[in-house]
Motif scaffolding. Structure first.
Motif, PDB file in Angstrom:
ATOM      1  N   GLY A  45       0.827  -1.196   0.000  1.00 32.18           N
ATOM      2  CA  GLY A  45       0.000   0.000   0.000  1.00 32.18           C
ATOM      3  C   GLY A  45       0.864   1.249   0.000  1.00 32.18           C
ATOM      4  O   GLY A  45       2.077   1.189   0.246  1.00 32.18           O
ATOM      5  N   PRO A  46       0.282   2.408  -0.248  1.00 25.72           N
ATOM      6  CA  PRO A  46       1.057   3.655  -0.273  1.00 25.72           C
ATOM      7  C   PRO A  46       1.472   4.077   1.127  1.00 25.72           C
ATOM      8  O   PRO A  46       0.856   3.672   2.114  1.00 25.72           O
ATOM      9  N   PRO A  47       2.520   4.903   1.233  1.00 20.90           N
ATOM     10  CA  PRO A  47       2.965   5.355   2.551  1.00 20.90           C
ATOM     11  C   PRO A  47       1.953   6.295   3.196  1.00 20.90           C
ATOM     12  O   PRO A  47       1.292   7.082   2.522  1.00 20.90           O
ATOM     13  N   ILE A  48       1.849   6.197   4.519  1.00 23.05           N
ATOM     14  CA  ILE A  48       1.018   7.101   5.313  1.00 23.05           C
ATOM     15  C   ILE A  48       1.966   8.053   6.027  1.00 23.05           C
ATOM     16  O   ILE A  48       2.783   7.637   6.843  1.00 23.05           O
ATOM     17  N   THR A  49       1.877   9.327   5.714  1.00 23.35           N
ATOM     18  CA  THR A  49       2.820  10.311   6.254  1.00 23.35           C
ATOM     19  C   THR A  49       2.710  10.427   7.768  1.00 23.35           C
ATOM     20  O   THR A  49       1.616  10.473   8.324  1.00 23.35           O
ATOM     21  N   GLY A  50       3.859  10.486   8.431  1.00 25.63           N
ATOM     22  CA  GLY A  50       3.882  10.687   9.875  1.00 25.63           C
ATOM     23  C   GLY A  50       4.040   9.399  10.647  1.00 25.63           C
ATOM     24  O   GLY A  50       3.970   8.298  10.101  1.00 25.63           O
ATOM     25  N   LEU A  51       4.239   9.540  11.963  1.00 30.71           N
ATOM     26  CA  LEU A  51       4.485   8.394  12.831  1.00 30.71           C
ATOM     27  C   LEU A  51       3.287   7.972  13.656  1.00 30.71           C
ATOM     28  O   LEU A  51       3.359   6.975  14.373  1.00 30.71           O
ATOM     29  N   GLY A  52       2.191   8.712  13.591  1.00 30.09           N
ATOM     30  CA  GLY A  52       1.039   8.353  14.403  1.00 30.09           C
ATOM     31  C   GLY A  52       1.370   8.490  15.880  1.00 30.09           C
ATOM     32  O   GLY A  52       1.777   9.551  16.348  1.00 30.09           O
ATOM     33  N   THR A  53       1.223   7.407  16.607  1.00 29.93           N
ATOM     34  CA  THR A  53       1.507   7.428  18.052  1.00 29.93           C
ATOM     35  C   THR A  53       2.959   7.069  18.376  1.00 29.93           C
ATOM     36  O   THR A  53       3.341   7.067  19.544  1.00 29.93           O
ATOM     37  N   SER A  54       3.753   6.763  17.364  1.00 25.21           N
ATOM     38  CA  SER A  54       5.162   6.423  17.599  1.00 25.21           C
ATOM     39  C   SER A  54       5.962   7.683  17.924  1.00 25.21           C
ATOM     40  O   SER A  54       5.522   8.795  17.658  1.00 25.21           O
ATOM     41  N   GLN A  55       7.159   7.477  18.471  1.00 21.80           N
ATOM     42  CA  GLN A  55       8.032   8.583  18.813  1.00 21.80           C
ATOM     43  C   GLN A  55       9.447   8.300  18.346  1.00 21.80           C
ATOM     44  O   GLN A  55       9.849   7.144  18.192  1.00 21.80           O
ATOM     45  N   LEU A  56      10.196   9.376  18.123  1.00 23.10           N
ATOM     46  CA  LEU A  56      11.611   9.251  17.807  1.00 23.10           C
ATOM     47  C   LEU A  56      12.430   9.412  19.079  1.00 23.10           C
ATOM     48  O   LEU A  56      12.086  10.213  19.952  1.00 23.10           O
ATOM     49  N   VAL A  57      13.498   8.650  19.167  1.00 25.24           N
ATOM     50  CA  VAL A  57      14.383   8.703  20.331  1.00 25.24           C
ATOM     51  C   VAL A  57      15.774   9.090  19.849  1.00 25.24           C
ATOM     52  O   VAL A  57      16.458   8.295  19.199  1.00 25.24           O
ATOM     53  N   GLY A  58      16.161  10.333  20.117  1.00 21.78           N
ATOM     54  CA  GLY A  58      17.461  10.808  19.688  1.00 21.78           C
ATOM     55  C   GLY A  58      18.586  10.165  20.469  1.00 21.78           C
ATOM     56  O   GLY A  58      18.430   9.741  21.617  1.00 21.78           O
ATOM     57  N   GLY A  59      19.767  10.095  19.846  1.00 23.94           N
ATOM     58  CA  GLY A  59      20.921   9.504  20.511  1.00 23.94           C
ATOM     59  C   GLY A  59      20.830   8.005  20.687  1.00 23.94           C
ATOM     60  O   GLY A  59      21.544   7.433  21.513  1.00 23.94           O
ATOM     61  N   ASN A  60      19.933   7.348  19.926  1.00 24.37           N
ATOM     62  CA  ASN A  60      19.749   5.897  20.003  1.00 24.37           C
ATOM     63  C   ASN A  60      19.649   5.321  18.598  1.00 24.37           C
ATOM     64  O   ASN A  60      19.340   6.035  17.636  1.00 24.37           O
ATOM     65  N   VAL A  61      19.905   4.033  18.498  1.00 28.52           N
ATOM     66  CA  VAL A  61      19.654   3.300  17.255  1.00 28.52           C
ATOM     67  C   VAL A  61      18.919   2.011  17.599  1.00 28.52           C
ATOM     68  O   VAL A  61      19.014   1.506  18.720  1.00 28.52           O
ATOM     69  N   GLU A  62      18.194   1.500  16.625  1.00 31.11           N
ATOM     70  CA  GLU A  62      17.490   0.233  16.804  1.00 31.11           C
ATOM     71  C   GLU A  62      18.390  -0.916  16.394  1.00 31.11           C
ATOM     72  O   GLU A  62      18.989  -0.901  15.311  1.00 31.11           O
ATOM     73  N   GLN A  63      18.487  -1.898  17.258  1.00 29.29           N
ATOM     74  CA  GLN A  63      19.306  -3.059  16.962  1.00 29.29           C
ATOM     75  C   GLN A  63      18.538  -4.068  16.104  1.00 29.29           C
ATOM     76  O   GLN A  63      17.331  -3.946  15.881  1.00 29.29           O
ATOM     77  N   SER A  64      19.237  -5.089  15.630  1.00 30.52           N
ATOM     78  CA  SER A  64      18.612  -6.175  14.880  1.00 30.52           C
ATOM     79  C   SER A  64      17.577  -6.884  15.753  1.00 30.52           C
ATOM     80  O   SER A  64      17.743  -7.007  16.967  1.00 30.52           O
ATOM     81  N   ASN A  65      16.485  -7.328  15.134  1.00 32.13           N
ATOM     82  CA  ASN A  65      15.483  -8.065  15.904  1.00 32.13           C
ATOM     83  C   ASN A  65      15.738  -9.573  15.881  1.00 32.13           C
ATOM     84  O   ASN A  65      14.861 -10.369  16.215  1.00 32.13           O
ATOM     85  N   THR A  66      16.958  -9.969  15.471  1.00 33.08           N
ATOM     86  CA  THR A  66      17.349 -11.377  15.494  1.00 33.08           C
ATOM     87  C   THR A  66      17.617 -11.838  16.925  1.00 33.08           C
ATOM     88  O   THR A  66      18.333 -11.163  17.675  1.00 33.08           O
ATOM     89  N   ASP A  67      17.043 -12.987  17.271  1.00 31.10           N
ATOM     90  CA  ASP A  67      17.292 -13.613  18.570  1.00 31.10           C
ATOM     91  C   ASP A  67      18.207 -14.809  18.325  1.00 31.10           C
ATOM     92  O   ASP A  67      17.784 -15.820  17.738  1.00 31.10           O
TER      93      ASP A  67
END
Length: 477
Positions: A418-440
């Motif tokens: 589907g097409p992109p929906i602009t914005g994050l909705g209820t999500s938030q950005l966290v500065g000074g952080n990165v998301e790690q791999s979701n591999t367990d």
């Protein structure tokens, strides 16, 4: 034909498990890759169309199962331009098409990623570790509004932030009901006042431009500074800035001119005048040392401000140390507010200045850049100003797991997503952080053991089918 079908089915089983092992291998290899989304494997049985009493188990096919919606752990990096998404959504990014430096050209196509290890390159672009450039919107520094409707690659130029002349001073204080000036004597009524009842103002200040106790004075001459200082109290000082960003210290003094009129409507309990130091080194009768703001500041019975009604005093036109501070075209307002200035009893007899703040600043250079929770790229300048420079572009999808995977943790829009929906909705950005791999890793090892056993079981089927065929061949020997 059953034995030959068993061979074929076992081969599809081995192929499917090999495919699963390939995905497991990729997940383990990317266990430390920033923003990586693991690929799981799902199996589907393939059943031939036969009569009900002749149905068989059939063979198997393996398919990829995306896990884009499963978030990895967030890890602090202490790098201000790194940013992670806490919740759903993706950063909008672009790829370099050609050129380097100032001649760099981009594809102009929106791609999407969760990899937020962005940092500045030599040209001021924010690029992540996989080479994708962050997109967003510039912000108008005057209106604070976003510029444009389509995101573009963000470039932060380390230009100088212009100076701003002071236009307003916020003053919050309590004036003592009985000011303990050097001239104050509790046995002499009115001795604490600027206008001593024992003498006229003109007699006390013959070299100053004066009117009367009912009308504000204009200036205090240099020859009358000592006399003036004994009849007024210190009101605090504040550094202000002219249009070129030059800093000048403004010193305030307050003098009480009468103790009010209980019969007035409304009744008053005191009137004050504000003076601003223009040249504290003035000595002669023709030199101005202090200049009055030209407004009688009056208080009511509960210490509340009655006049000026708007709670604001415009400072007189001033030139301090050769620098024009408050002028006819650029006046400075002393903002008192409804409750910012009061007159209450104070045993010290001095002014309790709770807050003196002004809105001007000198020119500054960009010191650091960070990202807030709404996705604004905030620039902190050497003059203490914090300004939103750009807005990061983000998007969500109704079917995240249907995005097409690209190298470097990027994704591409598909018909299925589907097409992109602009914005994050209820999500938030966290500065000074990165998301790690979701591999367990533990989970991947468990799946690898199961896959290995399933593969071995299929090879056993082939061995058994071979033994059965060998027995058939031996019949005719």
């Amino acid at each position: 034909m059953g034995v030959f079908s068993a061979l074929t089915t076992a081969v599809t089983g081995m192929t499917a498990q090999s495919y699963a092992l390939e995905n497991i291998s990729g997940n383990i290899a990317n266990a430390r890759t920033t923003g990586y989304k693991r690929i799981d494997t799902t199996f589907s049985d393939l059943v031939p169309d036969t009569a009900l009493n002749r149905q068989i188990g059939g063979s198997v096919a393996a398919y990829s199962l995306a896990t884009n919606t499963i978030q990895g752990d967030l890890q602090a990096t202490r790098i201000d331009t790194n940013v992670a998404i806490n919740g759903d959504g993706y950063f909008v990014v672009d790829q370099r098409a050609s050129g380097i430096g100032a001649n760099m050209q981009f594809d102009g196509k929106n791609l999407y990623t969760r990899r937020g290890d962005f940092d500045f390159d030599a040209n001021g672009y924010l690029v992540n570790g996989a080479g994708y450039y962050l997109k967003g919107f510039k912000i108008d520094q005057t209106t604070g509004q976003l510029i444009g409707t389509q995101p573009d690659v963000i470039q932060i130029a380390k230009t100088q932030f212009p100076a701003k002349a002071t236009t307003s001073i916020e003053f919050s204080a309590n004036l003592p009901a009985y000011p303990k000036t050097n001239n104050a004597d509790s046995t002499v009524p009115g001795s604490e006042l600027l206008f001593n009842p024992a003498s006229t103002f003109a007699a006390s200040y013959p070299d100053s431009s004066a009117l009367s106790a009912s009308q504000p004075t204009t200036v205090i001459a240099g020859s009358e500074v000592t006399n003036f200082l004994t009849r007024s109290i210190e009101g605090g000082s504040v550094t202000v800035y002219d249009p070129l960003g030059q800093a000048v210290s403004v010193n305030l003094r307050w003098a009480k001119v009468d103790n009010g009129n209980p019969a007035a409507v409304p009744p008053t309990t005191g009137t004050w005048q504000l003076f601003v130091a223009e040249n504290t080194g003035a000595t002669g009768a023709a030199q101005v040392a202090y200049r009055s703001a030209g407004v009688n500041v009056t208080f009511g019975t509960t210490g509340q401000l009655l006049n000026p009604a708007g709670g604001s005093i415009q400072l007189p036109q001033l030139t301090i140390g050769g620098t024009a501070i408050s002028t006819a075209t650029n006046p400075i307002d002393l903002t008192l507010g409804a409750n910012g200035l009061t007159q209450n009893g104070d045993v010290s007899g001095l002014i309790d200045a709770r807050s003196i703040r002004q809105d001007g600043y000198t020119a500054g250079t960009l010191d650091r850049v960070s990202v807030n929770s709404e996705g604004a790229v905030i620039g902190t300048f050497s003059n203490g100003q914090m300004v939103a420079l750009a807005q990061i572009a983000t998007a969500r999808f109704n079917a995240d797991n249907s995005l097409k995977r690209l190298d470097g943790g990027a994704f591409e829009e598909t018909v299925e997503s589907g097409p992109p929906i602009t914005g994050l909705g209820t999500s938030q950005l966290v500065g000074g952080n990165v998301e790690q791999s979701n591999t367990d890793i533990a989970d991947e090892f468990s799946k690898m053991i199961i896959t290995q056993q399933a593969y071995s079981a299929n090879t056993k089927v082939i061995s058994t089918a071979q033994d059965m065929l060998s027995a058939v061949f031996n019949i005719i020997r």
